[in-house]
Design a protein around this motif. Structure first.
Motif, mmCIF file in Angstrom:
data_model
loop_
_atom_site.group_PDB
_atom_site.id
_atom_site.type_symbol
_atom_site.label_atom_id
_atom_site.label_comp_id
_atom_site.label_asym_id
_atom_site.label_seq_id
_atom_site.Cartn_x
_atom_site.Cartn_y
_atom_site.Cartn_z
ATOM 1 N N ALA A 178 4.960 -2.050 -11.083
ATOM 2 C CA ALA A 178 4.968 -2.464 -9.672
ATOM 3 C C ALA A 178 3.852 -1.756 -8.919
ATOM 4 C CB ALA A 178 6.323 -2.158 -9.042
ATOM 5 N N MET A 179 3.712 -0.443 -9.182
ATOM 6 C CA MET A 179 2.679 0.346 -8.514
ATOM 7 C C MET A 179 1.289 -0.161 -8.898
ATOM 8 S SD MET A 179 2.146 2.853 -6.487
ATOM 9 C CE MET A 179 1.187 4.313 -6.098
ATOM 10 N N LEU A 180 1.109 -0.463 -10.193
ATOM 11 C CA LEU A 180 -0.202 -0.951 -10.634
ATOM 12 C C LEU A 180 -0.568 -2.234 -9.897
ATOM 13 C CD1 LEU A 180 -0.002 -0.297 -14.467
ATOM 14 C CD2 LEU A 180 -1.495 0.842 -12.807
ATOM 15 N N PHE A 181 0.407 -3.129 -9.772
ATOM 16 C CA PHE A 181 0.103 -4.373 -9.071
ATOM 17 C C PHE A 181 -0.235 -4.105 -7.607
ATOM 18 C CE2 PHE A 181 1.948 -6.755 -12.636
ATOM 19 C CZ PHE A 181 1.094 -7.841 -12.670
ATOM 20 N N SER A 182 0.412 -3.119 -7.003
ATOM 21 C CA SER A 182 0.106 -2.812 -5.600
ATOM 22 C C SER A 182 -1.287 -2.218 -5.457
ATOM 23 C CB SER A 182 1.152 -1.846 -5.035
ATOM 24 O OG SER A 182 2.300 -2.566 -4.649
ATOM 25 N N VAL A 183 -1.634 -1.304 -6.358
ATOM 26 C CA VAL A 183 -2.980 -0.725 -6.301
ATOM 27 C C VAL A 183 -4.010 -1.822 -6.580
ATOM 28 C CG1 VAL A 183 -4.537 0.935 -7.353
ATOM 29 C CG2 VAL A 183 -2.171 1.569 -6.908
ATOM 30 N N MET A 192 1.609 -8.030 1.819
ATOM 31 C CA MET A 192 1.293 -6.750 2.452
ATOM 32 C C MET A 192 2.572 -5.958 2.702
ATOM 33 S SD MET A 192 -1.659 -7.684 5.201
ATOM 34 C CE MET A 192 -3.371 -7.817 4.703
ATOM 35 N N GLY A 193 3.627 -6.669 3.100
ATOM 36 C CA GLY A 193 4.909 -6.005 3.312
ATOM 37 C C GLY A 193 5.440 -5.402 2.024
ATOM 38 N N MET A 194 5.337 -6.142 0.932
ATOM 39 C CA MET A 194 5.846 -5.637 -0.347
ATOM 40 C C MET A 194 5.075 -4.408 -0.780
ATOM 41 S SD MET A 194 6.403 -9.169 -2.355
ATOM 42 C CE MET A 194 7.083 -10.526 -1.430
ATOM 43 N N VAL A 195 3.743 -4.494 -0.652
ATOM 44 C CA VAL A 195 2.918 -3.353 -1.040
ATOM 45 C C VAL A 195 3.287 -2.138 -0.188
ATOM 46 C CG1 VAL A 195 0.545 -2.514 -0.969
ATOM 47 C CG2 VAL A 195 1.045 -4.752 -1.932
ATOM 48 N N SER A 196 3.627 -2.397 1.061
ATOM 49 C CA SER A 196 4.005 -1.299 1.949
ATOM 50 C C SER A 196 5.367 -0.711 1.592
ATOM 51 C CB SER A 196 4.032 -1.770 3.407
ATOM 52 O OG SER A 196 2.785 -2.288 3.767
ATOM 53 N N GLU A 197 6.137 -1.383 0.750
ATOM 54 C CA GLU A 197 7.370 -0.811 0.221
ATOM 55 C C GLU A 197 7.109 -0.072 -1.085
ATOM 56 O OE1 GLU A 197 10.603 -1.209 1.737
ATOM 57 O OE2 GLU A 197 9.207 -1.767 3.319
ATOM 58 N N VAL A 198 6.268 -0.701 -1.929
ATOM 59 C CA VAL A 198 6.072 -0.183 -3.286
ATOM 60 C C VAL A 198 5.258 1.119 -3.264
ATOM 61 C CG1 VAL A 198 4.974 -0.671 -5.500
ATOM 62 C CG2 VAL A 198 6.304 -2.449 -4.335
ATOM 63 N N LEU A 199 4.162 1.127 -2.492
ATOM 64 C CA LEU A 199 3.293 2.305 -2.497
ATOM 65 C C LEU A 199 4.032 3.581 -2.081
ATOM 66 C CD1 LEU A 199 -0.046 0.862 -1.093
ATOM 67 C CD2 LEU A 199 0.360 1.692 -3.394
ATOM 68 N N PRO A 200 4.776 3.545 -0.960
ATOM 69 C CA PRO A 200 5.483 4.780 -0.593
ATOM 70 C C PRO A 200 6.488 5.212 -1.657
ATOM 71 C CG PRO A 200 5.474 3.239 1.236
ATOM 72 C CD PRO A 200 4.952 2.497 0.048
ATOM 73 N N THR A 201 7.216 4.248 -2.236
ATOM 74 C CA THR A 201 8.226 4.625 -3.219
ATOM 75 C C THR A 201 7.595 5.372 -4.386
ATOM 76 O OG1 THR A 201 9.564 2.720 -2.624
ATOM 77 C CG2 THR A 201 9.985 3.732 -4.769
ATOM 78 N N PHE A 202 6.496 4.824 -4.909
ATOM 79 C CA PHE A 202 5.919 5.440 -6.109
ATOM 80 C C PHE A 202 4.920 6.538 -5.783
ATOM 81 C CE2 PHE A 202 7.390 1.256 -7.553
ATOM 82 C CZ PHE A 202 8.359 1.712 -8.437
ATOM 83 N N SER A 203 4.638 6.743 -4.484
ATOM 84 C CA SER A 203 3.886 7.924 -4.092
ATOM 85 C C SER A 203 4.847 9.027 -3.686
ATOM 86 C CB SER A 203 2.959 7.615 -2.911
ATOM 87 O OG SER A 203 2.123 6.538 -3.211
ATOM 88 N N ARG A 204 6.112 8.658 -3.540
ATOM 89 C CA ARG A 204 7.168 9.567 -3.094
ATOM 90 C C ARG A 204 6.838 10.154 -1.731
ATOM 91 N NH1 ARG A 204 10.001 12.707 -7.697
ATOM 92 N NH2 ARG A 204 11.648 11.984 -6.327
ATOM 93 N N LYS A 205 6.261 9.307 -0.894
ATOM 94 C CA LYS A 205 5.925 9.711 0.475
ATOM 95 C C LYS A 205 6.282 8.564 1.407
ATOM 96 C CE LYS A 205 2.056 11.353 1.725
ATOM 97 N NZ LYS A 205 0.639 11.016 1.898
ATOM 98 N N PRO A 206 6.423 8.839 2.688
ATOM 99 C CA PRO A 206 6.609 7.708 3.611
ATOM 100 C C PRO A 206 5.294 6.945 3.769
ATOM 101 C CG PRO A 206 6.472 9.756 4.825
ATOM 102 C CD PRO A 206 6.449 10.133 3.376
ATOM 103 N N LEU A 207 5.402 5.723 4.234
ATOM 104 C CA LEU A 207 4.193 4.953 4.518
ATOM 105 C C LEU A 207 3.411 5.664 5.613
ATOM 106 C CD1 LEU A 207 2.647 2.332 3.921
ATOM 107 C CD2 LEU A 207 3.854 1.290 5.819
#
Lengths: 118, 340, 630, 213
Positions: free
Chosen positions: C354-359, C269-284
């Motif tokens: 990385a983003m695909l794996f998070s989604v 969950m922590g990793m996904v919380s890093e990856v999603l913001p990076t590839f959404s270009r937004k903060p969590l």
């Protein structure tokens, strides 16, 4: 107590600003030791005192014994281990697990006493 | 049958049933399906089962729809700059904390109600059955009727039955899917399962708690009969076995006696065949299956079993004193199949 | 991306007289190297556990299959679960804790580098010890939960379960040491300015996980010691014969076991919380909410264990209470899922691997979470408990959740670790294959469970009606390694030939992207002064600047040490001695079946091994403590 | 207490003055680690005590607690362990003062009191064994010996630790800036003491509901 570099003194660190705390001295420790001795003597007396022996007084006896043990526990942790005077982070690191332990293990003991309609 | 469902729940249940039945249909007929219900207890849990299934399905649909929308709608199309930096929205976050909380409460209330309803003590007049889990078979004892049998439990339809579930060795779990789920057989404890069966017929169940080598082969049959048929069955089971092992002089009883079978097996009517380690064989031929529900009860299965119990049931505790000759196998098979 | 002030250049590297080659790996105390060792070792065990799973699925492909024996099948599912939980997912997460956490908090190393090496060596030795059982012909077969009384000597005569108990004791010690180390590291080694609420969410989840480790492992340690004493000394902890209660083992196991579930999932969950913001270009979205829900999940994790025991007969009051607490956990979990979706809302989503794996993680974890809600309700659980429905649930949570999250982390941080990018094309092939395969493998298990198939059965009958979905599931399971082969080829190729990553390939927000890839041995030339919760992002797009903390110009790195390995060997030897005892008892029982455990003398080999272990441990510890670290 | 008042803000100053580079909470890593470990130990002993309590009064055969306990002996040994905690704080105070002689004396005294406690425990175990209570005999024997045995093992580790510190102090002395090493040993020692406070009350003082003498 002039050397603060190694942080070994009680009250060092974040809580150091609270200089108002009186740090225990050797005299304090001696007093505490005497107090601990007294409580222990009291405990032993509780467990043999005639007025606590009848079965219906058992709950009172257990309450008194647990209360005495809790006080001793708190005194050793608070003074001998400096938890009362030290940085708050130590208190959180110790007290939170202690509370969770007592709750969780208490429930375990309760659940092992359940035998349904056996 | 304890509560009359309201129309809404009726419709929902019907839709759910047909949906799940459609899925179930894909896989043919599964006799141990949890979707077949044949007791008041199964009916009682059905309401919660369906309610929770529907709520979780609905939440799943919402989440997946949102996810699909977001993934499609907001994919990078090569716009300039960076998107608006939204850090959060407290009101929104409180909302999506409270909505799941409300759903949880909606599921918890009927859950708790059902837990307490299912835990009610057995009513007066219930047929008492002691189910003993053993590695790897089930013993069923009717203490008030004086009947002991193995792996096949008969109950009357429309009459409450009260199982007392215990274990003789390790933890097992008595699972009768069509009658409202499973209860563990824990050594040193007694668990209870009370229900009233509805339709007559043959049903299957299985040990659900991993219990060692042949856990997979610890099956059982449950036969629901009309009250009168059940009483007839009880009378038959109570009767001692035909013939005396010692006096008959026939080769079958002799082989049973000399083969050491009596150390573990009981054949009532014969005081020397009073072993309680293995299944009671007094009326073994009356049962539909042998080997705790894994083989049809016929001559071929019996031969297979007697030749090599370990081969049929890995780890089987039925240790033959010596490998039986074909002659012995045949004699014993004939004898056992006579024990109707 | 232009170089930031924190980027190290080779010229800045301190003169290190470090040993080279294999000796350097054996004696290293560098958190990055230890992280890599954790990762490689855990991946190896992951493959081993995967092979066990494939054999399990092959056996179940058709009714009455006779590929493996019942006993071996039982050993396979026991070791598959044990391996995946303790030797694959936990240490894979530990690989990330080791490598990434110090970088994200701006530290040069963990608080206790040698203790860190000690943890790794104990993990390796414990993993080897438990798998040694296969070579010696006694693979544990009592289930990964080892329920008494099946796990007692009376019903498991052979030393098989001794290997399981002893192996887990060693692994538990490793986890405890690592837990203390990382708690101190995160609480006390943060760069100036990095307040707790400025920590990346991955660091937060790591912290929660370490508390769960430190508080839950002692429980299972005591349980394991009690079981070990029952098995090797003849005590009566869980034997009903003398009044012992097999359910006490279940309480202890699950009081540990449920927090363990969160130990497995929170890092992902922590990793996904890093990856999603990076590839959404937004903060969590709502980062504090995500953090607090993580803490809440961890805390509630200690109050739900009896939901694993709804069928055990604890009574309606306990069942109702534990059902309620379990359902409550659904709330913070749901909050996280909505926050992740809201993070993507309005973003510019770049679908890297990385983003695909998070989604994929969000989608699959949602399925696992919802089926979890279902068996939180005891009436339903009485149907689903110990059926394939639960097998489907845990695989959606652990494979669909934890493993997908970990792969997301691997694709995300690989360029930081190696300096090269993984091939995106191959990555997407890997993702697609894995996502499709695991759904084919695990979704039909829901149907099997509904259809009444119990777990842990080595065979079933044609008449049971389970063959179709078992066939489908097996096909899916056997597709999973195809994706993994693509992944491994990708790693092998990209690590040497992949395009150079640069310092900040993903336009990241946290500190690790501010230093060179791979990071220099000392991580930071100067410790940064952290101005915000997204220091690098705010430097690039905002008005904050990453200051430098000039107060500590000296780069001091601890020297290599082999003492941790010696101490770890000592601990392993002491515990391992009980395997000798197990074998002794087994031999005696075969010779004289009537004998009891306490009538069997302690062999001199056992006693000598214990003594050797203690001496080695003390030698390791004393030389460790008096070893100069300057 | 001069430095803290001279520099401000206090945390930054504390950080700058610590060895290595400063720590985030301004407290030493070792002590932080040790309190974390003690939190973990709460669960370790909590589980052992829970096991004892789960089986309290459930032994199927004797000897029961009332058959074996020697009240006077245990009270004395409990008192000895309690007082060793007192000696431990004196030892730490001596190290912090830089008083080498007292450091040696009190460290040795603490270890000695620990050894006396272990001696009492060895005596007690032998007595119980002679009265027929073994690890395998009944649930009381199993849970009692394992719980108090693990406590005893902790005391033994503590004694070894204190004696090691004693040797270090003897050979080269423990300078005031290394007082943390003694403080941490002290935390461990006090913890072992408070565990015994709990065990003494729960096991010995509160009457066991078992039948028996």
């Amino acid at each position: 107590m002039t050397d603060h570099r190694h942080g070994s003194e009680p009250g060092h660190g974040d809580s150091a600003g609270a200089a108002g705390h009186a740090h225990p001295t050797v005299k304090t420790y001696t007093g505490i030791a005497l107090l601990l001795f007294a409580i222990t003597a009291l405990e032993v007396w509780f467990s043999v005192a005639p007025f606590l022996q009848p079965p219906d007084r058992r709950p009172l006896m257990i309450f008194l014994l647990l209360a005495a043990a809790t006080i001793k526990f708190a005194i050793v942790v608070g003074w001998f281990m400096h938890l009362k005077f030290d940085a708050p982070v130590y208190r959180r690191l110790f007290v939170a697990p202690l509370v969770v332990t007592i709750l969780a293990e208490g429930v375990v003991v309760w659940l092992t006493q359940i035998h349904l309609r056996a | 049958m304890s509560n009359s469902p309201r129309p809404v729940r009726n419709v929902a249940a019907a839709v759910a049933t047909s949906l799940l039945a459609a899925l179930a249909g894909c896989m043919g007929d599964a006799p141990q399906s949890t979707l077949h219900k044949n007791s008041d207890l199964a009916d009682m849990t059905w309401g919660v089962y369906m309610l929770v299934t529907w709520i979780t399905l609905a939440v799943g649909v919402v989440v997946f729809a949102l996810l699909a929308y977001v993934v499609f709608r907001f994919r990078d199309r090569g716009e300039e700059g960076i998107p608006e930096q939204v850090h959060g929205n407290t009101r929104l976050e409180i909302a999506w904390t409270l909505v799941p909380l409300a759903l949880v409460v909606a599921m918890a209330i009927p859950t708790v109600r059902t837990i307490f309803a299912a835990a009610a003590p057995a009513p007066e007049g219930a047929v008492k059955i002691k189910a003993v889990g053993k590695q790897w078979w089930w013993e069923f004892e009717y203490p008030e009727l004086g009947v002991t049998t193995a792996n096949e439990v008969h109950i009357p339809a429309g009459v409450p039955v009260a199982f007392e579930i215990v274990s003789a060795d390790v933890i097992h779990s008595l699972w009768l899917p069509q009658f409202g789920g499973k209860r563990d057989a824990v050594p040193g404890r007694t668990n209870h399962l009370t229900f009233t069966a509805r339709d007559t017929g043959n049903f299957v169940g299985q040990c659900a708690e991993y219990c060692g080598d042949s856990h997979a082969l610890m099956k059982l049959r449950l036969v629901v009969q009309e009250e009168a048929d059940f009483q007839r069955w009880v009378q038959e089971q109570k009767a001692p076995a035909q013939g005396d092992l010692v006096a008959s002089g026939k080769p079958g009883p002799k082989a049973f006696l000399e083969g050491g079978c009596i150390a573990c097996h009981q054949v009532r009517g014969n005081p020397i065949a009073a072993g309680r380690i293995g299944p009671d064989l007094t009326h073994v031929a009356s049962r539909g299956t042998i080997g705790s529900g894994i083989l049809d009860n016929d001559a071929e299965s019996m031969r297979r079993w007697l030749r090599d119990p370990e081969g049929v049931k890995p780890g089987s505790l039925m240790k033959l004193p010596h490998k039986l000759s074909e002659q012995e196998v045949e004699t014993l098979t004939q004898y056992l199949l006579e024990l109707k | 991306m232009s170089a930031t002030p924190l980027t190290a250049h080779p010229a800045h590297a301190p003169p290190a007289a470090a040993p080279s080659g294999i000796w350097d790996w054996i004696t290293t105390v560098d958190h990055k190297k230890i992280g890599l060792m954790y990762g490689v070792t855990a991946y190896g065990f992951f493959l081993l556990g995967g092979i066990e799973a494939l054999v399990i699925r092959a056996q179940l492909v058709k009714p009455q299959s006779e590929l493996v024996s019942a006993q071996f099948f039982n050993a396979l599912f026991t070791m598959h679960a044990t391996t995946m939980v303790f030797l694959a997912v936990m240490p894979l997460s530990a690989a990330f804790f080791n490598y990434i956490v110090p970088l994200q908090i701006g530290a040069r190393d963990v608080a206790f580098p040698r203790l860190n090496a000690f943890s790794y060596w104990l993990f390796l030795l414990g993993g080897l010890l438990i798998n040694l059982s296969f070579l010696l012909g006694f693979p544990p077969d009592g289930g990964w939960f080892a329920y008494a009384s099946l796990s007692e000597r009376m019903y498991s005569h052979s030393p098989a379960m001794d290997y399981w108990v002893v192996g887990l004791l060693v692994l538990g010690t490793a986890s405890l040491a690592a837990g203390v180390n990382f708690i101190v590291t995160i609480l006390n080694m943060r760069a100036p300015g990095m307040t707790m609420m400025r920590m990346p969410v991955f660091v937060w989840m790591t912290l929660v996980v370490q508390f769960l480790v430190v508080l839950s492992f002692p429980i299972i340690t005591v349980g394991l010691i009690e079981l070990l004493l029952d098995r090797t000394v003849g005590t009566n902890f869980f034997l009903p014969l003398h009044g012992g209660d097999p359910l006490l083992w279940q309480h202890l196991f699950w009081l540990f076991g449920h927090p363990e579930v969160y130990i497995l999932i929170l890092p992902a969950m922590g990793m996904v919380s890093e990856v999603l913001p990076t590839f959404s270009r937004k903060p969590l979205f709502g980062a504090p909410f995500v953090v607090f829900s993580g803490i809440l999940i961890g805390f509630l994790g200690f109050g739900v264990w009896s939901h694993h025991m709804f069928t055990a007969g604890l009574g309606p009051v306990a069942d109702a209470a534990f059902s309620a607490t379990t359902m409550l956990i659904g709330v913070p979990t749901g909050v996280k899922i909505f926050n992740w979706i809201a993070t993507m809302w309005g973003g510019r989503l770049r679908f890297t691997t990385a983003m695909l794996f998070s989604v994929g993680f969000i989608a699959l974890f949602t399925i696992g979470g919802l089926s979890g809600i279902m068996h939180a309700s005891p009436p339903i659980d009485l149907h689903q408990q110990d059926s394939y429905f639960v097998v489907a649930h845990i695989h959606y949570v652990l494979f669909g959740g934890a493993i997908m999250g970990l792969f997301s982390g691997i694709y995300y941080w690989f360029p930081k670790v190696t300096g090269r990018l993984l091939d995106e094309g191959l990555g997407k092939v890997h993702f697609t294959l894995q996502f499709v395969a695991l759904n084919i493998a695990f979704f039909p298990m829901h149907f099997l469970g509904v259809d009444g198939m119990p777990r842990r059965v080595f065979t079933y009958d044609e008449a049971d009606g389970w063959h179709l979905w078992n066939l489908v599931s097996t096909v899916g399971a056997w597709m999973i390694p195809i994706g993994l082969l693509v992944f491994m080829y990708n790693v092998w190729w990209s690590a040497r030939r992949g395009p150079r990553a640069g310092d900040d390939p993903w336009d990241g927000a946290s500190l690790e992207w501010a230093i060179s890839s791979p990071p220099p041995v000392h991580n930071f030339d100067a410790i940064p002064n952290v101005p915000s919760d997204r220091p690098l992002w705010d430097q690039k797009y905002g008005d904050a600047t990453l200051g430098l903390d000039r107060r500590d110009p000296h780069i001091h790195l601890p020297p290599n040490s082999y003492r941790p390995l010696i101490a770890a060997a000592g601990v392993t030897t002491v515990f391992g001695a009980f395997l000798i005892r197990g074998h002794d008892i087994y031999r005696h029982l075969l010779d004289a079946p009537g004998s009891t455990i306490q009538s069997i003398p302690f062999s001199s080999l056992f006693l000598a091994t214990v003594a050797t272990g203690v001496i080695v441990l003390l030698y390791g510890l004393y030389t460790w403590f008096f070893e100069p670290v300057e | 207490m001069t430095t803290m008042t001279e520099t401000s803000p206090a945390t930054a100053a504390a950080r700058a003055m610590l060895p290595e580079h400063g720590t985030s909470l301004g407290v030493p890593n070792l002590k932080l680690a040790f309190w974390t470990f003690l939190g973990s130990e709460c669960f370790f002993f909590g589980t052992l005590v829970a096991t004892y309590l789960s089986y309290r009064g459930k032994s199927l055969t004797g000897p029961y607690p009332a058959d074996v306990f020697n009240f006077a002996v245990t009270s004395i040994s409990s008192f000895v362990l309690l007082m060793s905690s007192y000696l431990m704080v004196l030892a730490l105070a001596a190290v912090q003062r830089g008083d080498r002689g007292k450091t040696l004396a009190w460290l040795f005294g603490t270890a000695l009191f620990g050894l006396i406690f272990l001696g009492f425990q060895a005596f007690e175990f032998t007595e119980f064994y002679a009265k027929g209570l073994t690890l395998q005999k009944n649930l009381f024997g199993t849970t009692f010996f394992v719980m108090t045995g693990f406590h005893g093992a902790h005391v033994a580790v503590g004694v070894l630790w204190l004696l090691s510190l004693f040797v270090v102090a003897w050979v080269k002395g423990i300078p005031r800036e290394k007082a943390l090493n003694v403080e941490v040993a002290g935390l461990y020692w006090h913890f072992v003491d408070i565990v015994w406070i709990v065990i003494f009350t729960v096991v010995y003082l509160i009457p066991d509901p078992s039948k028996g003498a």
